[in-house]
Design a protein around this motif. Structure first.
Motif, PDB file in Angstrom:
ATOM      1  N   ILE A 246      74.723  -2.458  81.071  1.00  0.00           N
ATOM      2  CA  ILE A 246      75.209  -1.508  80.067  1.00  0.00           C
ATOM      3  C   ILE A 246      73.957  -0.609  79.568  1.00  0.00           C
ATOM      4  CG2 ILE A 246      76.276  -0.986  77.610  1.00  0.00           C
ATOM      5  CD1 ILE A 246      77.887  -3.733  78.300  1.00  0.00           C
ATOM      6  N   LYS A 247      74.091   0.455  79.695  1.00  0.00           N
ATOM      7  CA  LYS A 247      72.821   1.635  79.227  1.00  0.00           C
ATOM      8  C   LYS A 247      72.948   2.099  77.958  1.00  0.00           C
ATOM      9  CE  LYS A 247      70.957   1.231  83.141  1.00  0.00           C
ATOM     10  NZ  LYS A 247      69.640   0.335  83.545  1.00  0.00           N
ATOM     11  N   ALA A 248      74.105   2.132  77.385  1.00  0.00           N
ATOM     12  CA  ALA A 248      74.284   2.826  75.984  1.00  0.00           C
ATOM     13  C   ALA A 248      75.769   2.550  75.527  1.00  0.00           C
ATOM     14  CB  ALA A 248      74.087   4.236  75.870  1.00  0.00           C
ATOM     15  N   ILE A 249      75.975   2.417  74.288  1.00  0.00           N
ATOM     16  CA  ILE A 249      77.407   2.348  73.793  1.00  0.00           C
ATOM     17  C   ILE A 249      77.558   3.320  72.628  1.00  0.00           C
ATOM     18  CG2 ILE A 249      78.776   0.899  72.338  1.00  0.00           C
ATOM     19  CD1 ILE A 249      77.619  -1.756  73.708  1.00  0.00           C
ATOM     20  N   LEU A 250      78.351   4.166  72.484  1.00  0.00           N
ATOM     21  CA  LEU A 250      78.376   5.329  72.028  1.00  0.00           C
ATOM     22  C   LEU A 250      79.768   5.461  71.237  1.00  0.00           C
ATOM     23  CD1 LEU A 250      77.335   7.983  74.350  1.00  0.00           C
ATOM     24  CD2 LEU A 250      75.971   6.790  72.685  1.00  0.00           C
TER      25      LEU A 250
ATOM     26  N   ARG B 200      74.117   2.823  70.310  1.00  0.00           N
ATOM     27  CA  ARG B 200      73.373   1.624  70.669  1.00  0.00           C
ATOM     28  C   ARG B 200      72.935   1.935  72.041  1.00  0.00           C
ATOM     29  NH1 ARG B 200      69.396  -1.031  70.920  1.00  0.00           N
ATOM     30  NH2 ARG B 200      69.365  -3.459  71.001  1.00  0.00           N
ATOM     31  N   PHE B 201      71.560   2.245  72.372  1.00  0.00           N
ATOM     32  CA  PHE B 201      71.063   2.456  73.874  1.00  0.00           C
ATOM     33  C   PHE B 201      70.268   1.370  74.098  1.00  0.00           C
ATOM     34  CE2 PHE B 201      71.765   6.917  72.359  1.00  0.00           C
ATOM     35  CZ  PHE B 201      71.972   7.398  73.336  1.00  0.00           C
ATOM     36  N   TYR B 202      70.482   0.687  75.237  1.00  0.00           N
ATOM     37  CA  TYR B 202      69.804  -0.260  75.695  1.00  0.00           C
ATOM     38  C   TYR B 202      68.761   0.183  76.863  1.00  0.00           C
ATOM     39  CZ  TYR B 202      73.365  -3.165  73.798  1.00  0.00           C
ATOM     40  OH  TYR B 202      74.163  -3.689  72.946  1.00  0.00           O
TER      41      TYR B 202
ATOM     42  N   ASP C 233      75.905   1.238  84.670  1.00  0.00           N
ATOM     43  CA  ASP C 233      75.473   1.535  85.924  1.00  0.00           C
ATOM     44  C   ASP C 233      76.622   1.065  86.926  1.00  0.00           C
ATOM     45  OD1 ASP C 233      75.095  -1.360  86.259  1.00  0.00           O
ATOM     46  OD2 ASP C 233      72.853  -1.054  86.077  1.00  0.00           O
ATOM     47  N   SER C 234      76.422   1.141  88.278  1.00  0.00           N
ATOM     48  CA  SER C 234      77.359   0.854  89.388  1.00  0.00           C
ATOM     49  C   SER C 234      77.600  -0.582  89.362  1.00  0.00           C
ATOM     50  CB  SER C 234      76.999   1.498  90.627  1.00  0.00           C
ATOM     51  OG  SER C 234      75.622   1.145  91.018  1.00  0.00           O
ATOM     52  N   SER C 235      76.739  -1.381  89.124  1.00  0.00           N
ATOM     53  CA  SER C 235      77.001  -2.982  89.155  1.00  0.00           C
ATOM     54  C   SER C 235      78.160  -3.465  88.334  1.00  0.00           C
ATOM     55  CB  SER C 235      75.733  -3.573  88.966  1.00  0.00           C
ATOM     56  OG  SER C 235      75.422  -3.485  87.487  1.00  0.00           O
TER      57      SER C 235
ATOM     58  N   VAL D  91      77.161  -8.539  73.215  1.00  0.00           N
ATOM     59  CA  VAL D  91      76.116  -7.572  74.305  1.00  0.00           C
ATOM     60  C   VAL D  91      74.799  -7.635  73.744  1.00  0.00           C
ATOM     61  CG1 VAL D  91      75.605  -5.214  75.433  1.00  0.00           C
ATOM     62  CG2 VAL D  91      78.073  -6.091  74.934  1.00  0.00           C
ATOM     63  N   MET D  92      73.786  -7.865  74.569  1.00  0.00           N
ATOM     64  CA  MET D  92      72.121  -8.199  74.138  1.00  0.00           C
ATOM     65  C   MET D  92      71.771  -7.824  75.426  1.00  0.00           C
ATOM     66  SD  MET D  92      70.079 -11.163  72.456  1.00  0.00           S
ATOM     67  CE  MET D  92      71.176 -11.089  70.940  1.00  0.00           C
ATOM     68  N   GLY D  93      70.930  -6.948  75.194  1.00  0.00           N
ATOM     69  CA  GLY D  93      69.894  -6.232  76.201  1.00  0.00           C
ATOM     70  C   GLY D  93      70.854  -5.526  77.252  1.00  0.00           C
ATOM     71  N   GLY D  94      71.864  -5.121  76.879  1.00  0.00           N
ATOM     72  CA  GLY D  94      72.785  -4.288  77.951  1.00  0.00           C
ATOM     73  C   GLY D  94      73.517  -5.443  78.898  1.00  0.00           C
ATOM     74  N   MET D  95      73.580  -6.879  78.769  1.00  0.00           N
ATOM     75  CA  MET D  95      74.147  -7.867  79.188  1.00  0.00           C
ATOM     76  C   MET D  95      75.209  -8.435  78.561  1.00  0.00           C
ATOM     77  SD  MET D  95      72.492  -7.425  82.177  1.00  0.00           S
ATOM     78  CE  MET D  95      73.001  -9.092  83.174  1.00  0.00           C
ATOM     79  N   VAL D  96      76.477  -8.488  79.144  1.00  0.00           N
ATOM     80  CA  VAL D  96      77.600  -9.102  78.305  1.00  0.00           C
ATOM     81  C   VAL D  96      77.476 -10.564  78.263  1.00  0.00           C
ATOM     82  CG1 VAL D  96      79.930  -9.379  78.459  1.00  0.00           C
ATOM     83  CG2 VAL D  96      79.272  -7.296  79.400  1.00  0.00           C
TER      84      VAL D  96
END
Length: 193
Positions: A2-6, A18-20, A78-80, A124-129
């Protein structure tokens, strides 16, 4: 990842961000505007996935969103990441907010931003669930609330101590303090007062 949550309202006003990945603040504002324009012009009966905007990474990234009443919840990934997995995560996030705030609304996000961040950090922390079980997240939030309430008496103690010292009427500062066999000489501090 996850790169960002808006989270923004129907008028494009950001309510939670929240931008990661690091972006300068002016670039963040441009990303929010571009994302709002991409998401808001879509019809309600179309797919909730779309290609990321040019500022967030283009075709390498996806915007996955849900529209609830007056709020858009957008995850830039991202695509992953699995689109359906992120849709489920958005649903769990909104249900958790709903449970913690009892019918969450825009004002809850505005006036309780630290609590919303805490809820998100449980998931979510650091962009990881980290956690997708709503009951587990709610239990952690309730434990945090309980801890904050138990510590509220401690947080006021320094202010009470300062006001008690200020209200003391001492004609002059003591030069010696005697406690039993212990004798303490106090240096001259009159130049500081």
């Amino acid at each position: 990842m996850i790169k960002a949550i808006l989270v923004f309202n129907n008028h494009g006003k950001p309510r939670f961000i929240r931008f990661y990945q690091h972006f300068p603040e002016d670039m963040q504002q441009q990303i929010i505007r571009e994302t709002f324009h991409l998401v808001s012009k879509r019809d309600d009966n179309v797919c909730n996935f779309l290609e990321g905007g040019s500022l967030i990474g283009g075709s390498d990234y996806k915007l996955i969103y849900r529209h609830y009443a007056t709020l858009y919840f957008v995850f830039c990934v991202d695509s992953s990441e699995s689109e359906l997995g992120i849709l489920d995560l958005i649903q769990v996030f909104v249900e958790t907010l709903d449970k913690c705030f009892e019918n969450v609304c825009e004002l809850d996000l505005i006036f309780n931003v630290d609590k919303v961040h805490y809820i998100l950090h449980e998931m979510v922390m650091g962009g990881m669930v980290l956690e997708t079980n709503m009951n587990e997240v709610v239990a952690q939030v309730e434990a945090q609330n309980k801890l904050e309430k138990s510590e509220s008496g401690f947080s006021a103690a320094p202010a009470r101590a300062v006001s008690a010292v200020k209200s003391m009427n001492l004609p002059e500062l003591p030069r010696n303090i005697n406690i039993g066999d212990l004798n303490i000489k106090v240096p001259n501090l009159s130049h500081l007062v």
